[in-house]
Design a protein around this motif. Structure first.
Motif, short mmCIF file in Angstrom:
data_model
loop_
_atom_site.label_atom_id
_atom_site.label_comp_id
_atom_site.label_asym_id
_atom_site.label_seq_id
_atom_site.Cartn_x
_atom_site.Cartn_y
_atom_site.Cartn_z
N ASN B 117 0.83 -1.19 0.00
CA ASN B 117 0.00 0.00 0.00
C ASN B 117 0.87 1.25 0.00
O ASN B 117 1.43 1.61 1.02
CB ASN B 117 -0.90 0.02 1.24
N GLY B 118 0.99 1.87 -1.17
CA GLY B 118 1.72 3.14 -1.24
C GLY B 118 0.82 4.26 -0.78
O GLY B 118 -0.36 4.03 -0.55
N PRO B 119 1.32 5.49 -0.61
CA PRO B 119 2.72 5.88 -0.82
C PRO B 119 3.62 5.45 0.35
O PRO B 119 3.13 4.86 1.30
CB PRO B 119 2.63 7.40 -0.91
N GLY B 120 4.90 5.75 0.21
CA GLY B 120 5.86 5.42 1.26
C GLY B 120 6.55 4.08 1.04
O GLY B 120 7.24 3.59 1.94
N THR B 214 2.77 5.53 -6.87
CA THR B 214 1.89 6.27 -7.78
C THR B 214 0.45 5.81 -7.60
O THR B 214 -0.48 6.61 -7.52
CB THR B 214 2.36 6.06 -9.24
N LEU B 215 0.26 4.48 -7.52
CA LEU B 215 -1.10 3.95 -7.33
C LEU B 215 -1.60 4.26 -5.93
O LEU B 215 -2.79 4.50 -5.73
CB LEU B 215 -1.12 2.44 -7.57
N PRO B 221 -4.18 -0.23 -4.00
CA PRO B 221 -3.08 -1.04 -3.50
C PRO B 221 -2.63 -2.10 -4.51
O PRO B 221 -3.38 -2.44 -5.42
CB PRO B 221 -3.69 -1.72 -2.28
N PHE B 222 -1.38 -2.58 -4.35
CA PHE B 222 -0.97 -3.82 -5.01
C PHE B 222 -1.49 -4.96 -4.15
O PHE B 222 -1.34 -4.92 -2.92
CB PHE B 222 0.55 -3.95 -5.02
N LYS B 223 -2.08 -5.97 -4.77
CA LYS B 223 -2.62 -7.11 -4.01
C LYS B 223 -1.68 -8.31 -4.10
O LYS B 223 -1.04 -8.53 -5.14
CB LYS B 223 -3.97 -7.52 -4.61
#
Lengths: 265, 265
Positions: B117-120, B214-215, B221-223
């Motif tokens: 889970n971005g950002p960071g 970016t997402l 999130p990326f899953k």
């Protein structure tokens, strides 16, 4: 291929090259004066140069294959590889400052180098023979320097000029070849912290050992062999990059560590 | 540009995709399209594909290398959505009949085992959350006539994604040098090009972290389980019926694909 130059011309051209190399000045390409000069003539001049240096007390430490990648052939506008000799006077340690005041057009490229433990004899030497005879491999940076004015040259002149050999730096992490997949080793060349060139070792004739085998076979044509204990550079993986005083260059290799050098006046 | 026009343009791309035809670049029309609107068009295009029964399986990152960024005049990557229909697994044979004007790219895919889970998100988080990396081919394709794309066109067109094939070898990113791993590409048995991971944003993991962030800004999130194509490490390769491509990544292994049939253009 046959030589076309007589003994007197070979000695005269050798002295011209020796002067340009030793005093760091540019000369016109040799084919301007001898347009029908052959590759055999180029190697005859190079051999004369090698004998002179050895007579002067330089120690022959090995050989280099040049123009072995498509990137390099394209950059130089030639279609076949060449070889040159390496002496102790050309060697520089890693993490050192390399002077440029005694060079004409210095450029750097990253390569994989071989140190042999058995002698290699052509013709018919194969990449497999080279791997069998190899003690270890290590990364290297070659500093090439063309002594021809305005970067105008042809393969015959380059061969006479010892394949543009000038300085070399071996270092990084030595490895046994059996532990590596040499063709897929990646390399990155950085100048002043910026990546300027990248590639994988397969760029050198599909396998760097193939370039060493080619070198042994050219030596055989000259009636020579590659003695055990030789240091052999297999040719630039990437195109060559120009350097000036103040530049910091790092070549980073997968599995083989890195080599760092700086350039000074 | 209102939602109605965005939907219209997304539908136009979907229709072109379905009929294997091409459309005039949006940037050559009187639209004054922004990058943000281009991503909204992409969403509509993909929504139509998902409505038709495809499922989302991951993301692709594009425009990651310096030459491509310079060509498009943008200095950050872009992204597109990967769907189930884009993943080819049948004997690694790519049927060109389903494509319009395909070109192949060799790259590394990351398959995640944890959400990101971005950002960071940093490159270290990416490696931590990665189940495995795998060499792959992405076959890019453009619904825009003659590939005359500006960044807004390719973004709207789902980052020019066509289909992709994952290799069979799975690598643990904790055991690999993703930055310096060489990439050797052969076309029909001949060396085509070489590169290294550093060609992609300095390291493929950097590109994946960029997309996670970016997402993340958009609340996406990326899953775990998603496939992330990290960006091309090779030049674009034109392909036709009968061609075979093989990429070999240092320390990881190979991915092979074969092409059959005939693309629309």
């Amino acid at each position: 291929m046959k030589t076309t130059l007589d003994r007197e011309a070979i000695v005269r051209l050798c002295e011209r090259i020796e002067g340009a190399q030793t005093s760091a000045y540019a000369i016109p390409k040799l084919t301007d004066e001898y347009p029908s000069m052959t590759m055999a003539d180029g190697y005859a001049i190079q051999t004369e140069l090698r004998k002179r240096f050895i007579e002067q007390g330089h120690k022959l430490v090995g050989w280099k294959a040049g123009l072995t990648s498509r990137a390099k052939m394209k950059q130089m506008g030639v279609d076949q590889p060449s070889i040159g000799f390496l002496t102790d006077k050309m060697s520089r340690p890693e993490n050192s400052v390399i002077s440029t005041s005694d060079l004409v057009h210095p450029r750097v490229e990253c390569e994989i180098a071989f140190v042999t433990r058995e002698k290699l004899v052509g013709p018919g030497c194969t990449a497999e023979d080279v791997l069998q005879a190899t003690d270890y491999v290590l990364p290297a940076i070659e500093v090439i320097d063309s002594r021809f004015s305005g970067f105008k040259f042809d393969l015959e002149s380059v061969v006479a000029d010892n394949g543009s050999s000038a300085r070399f730096v071996g270092g990084g992490r030595p490895r046994y070849v059996e532990e590596l997949d040499l063709p897929t080793i990646g390399a990155v060349l950085e100048k002043n912290g910026e990546i300027v060139e990248m590639g994988a070792a397969a760029a050198v004739m599909e396998h760097p050992a193939a370039a060493v085998a080619m070198l042994v076979n050219i030596l055989a044509e000259m009636g020579e062999e590659l003695p055990a204990g030789s240091f052999v550079m297999s040719g630039g993986i990437t195109a060559a990059v120009a350097v000036s005083p103040g530049d910091h260059v790092i070549a980073r290799f997968q599995e083989l560590g890195s080599i760092s050098i700086r350039f000074g006046e | 540009m209102d939602q109605e026009i965005i939907n219209q343009l997304g539908d136009e791309l979907y229709a072109a995709f379905r009929s294997r035809s091409t459309i005039k670049p949006f940037t050559e029309r009187d639209l004054d399209i922004t990058l943000e609107q281009a991503y909204q068009i992409q969403q509509r295009f993909i929504a139509r594909r998902l409505e038709a029964g495809e499922t989302e399986v991951g993301k692709k990152i594009g425009v990651t290398s310096k030459p491509v960024q310079q060509f498009l005049g943008v200095y950050q990557p872009d992204f597109g959505i990967l769907t189930s229909a884009m993943q080819i697994s049948t004997d690694n044979v790519i049927d060109l009949d389903g494509l319009i004007q395909p070109k192949a790219e060799a790259e590394l895919a990351f398959v995640l085992k944890e959400d990101l889970n971005g950002p960071g998100i940093t490159a270290m988080d990416v490696i931590r959350a990665t189940d495995y990396v795998v060499p792959c081919f992405e076959i890019v394709d453009s619904r825009i006539t003659d590939w005359k794309i500006r960044i807004e066109d390719t973004v709207a067109d789902n980052a020019s994604c066509g289909v992709f094939v994952l290799g069979d070898v799975k690598g643990d990113p904790r055991k690999l040098d993703l930055t310096l791993a060489g990439m050797v590409l052969h076309k029909n048995g001949e060396l085509y090009s070489t590169s290294v991971g550093a060609a992609v944003q300095g390291s493929p993991a950097n590109a994946v972290a960029w997309l996670a962030n970016t997402l993340g800004e958009l609340g996406i999130p990326f899953k775990a389980g998603e496939v992330i194509l990290s960006g091309s490490q090779s030049e674009l390769v034109a392909v036709q019926h009968g061609d075979e491509l093989e990429c070999n990544v240092g320390g990881l292994g190979r991915c092979k694909v074969r092409f059959s049939g005939r693309s629309a253009v």
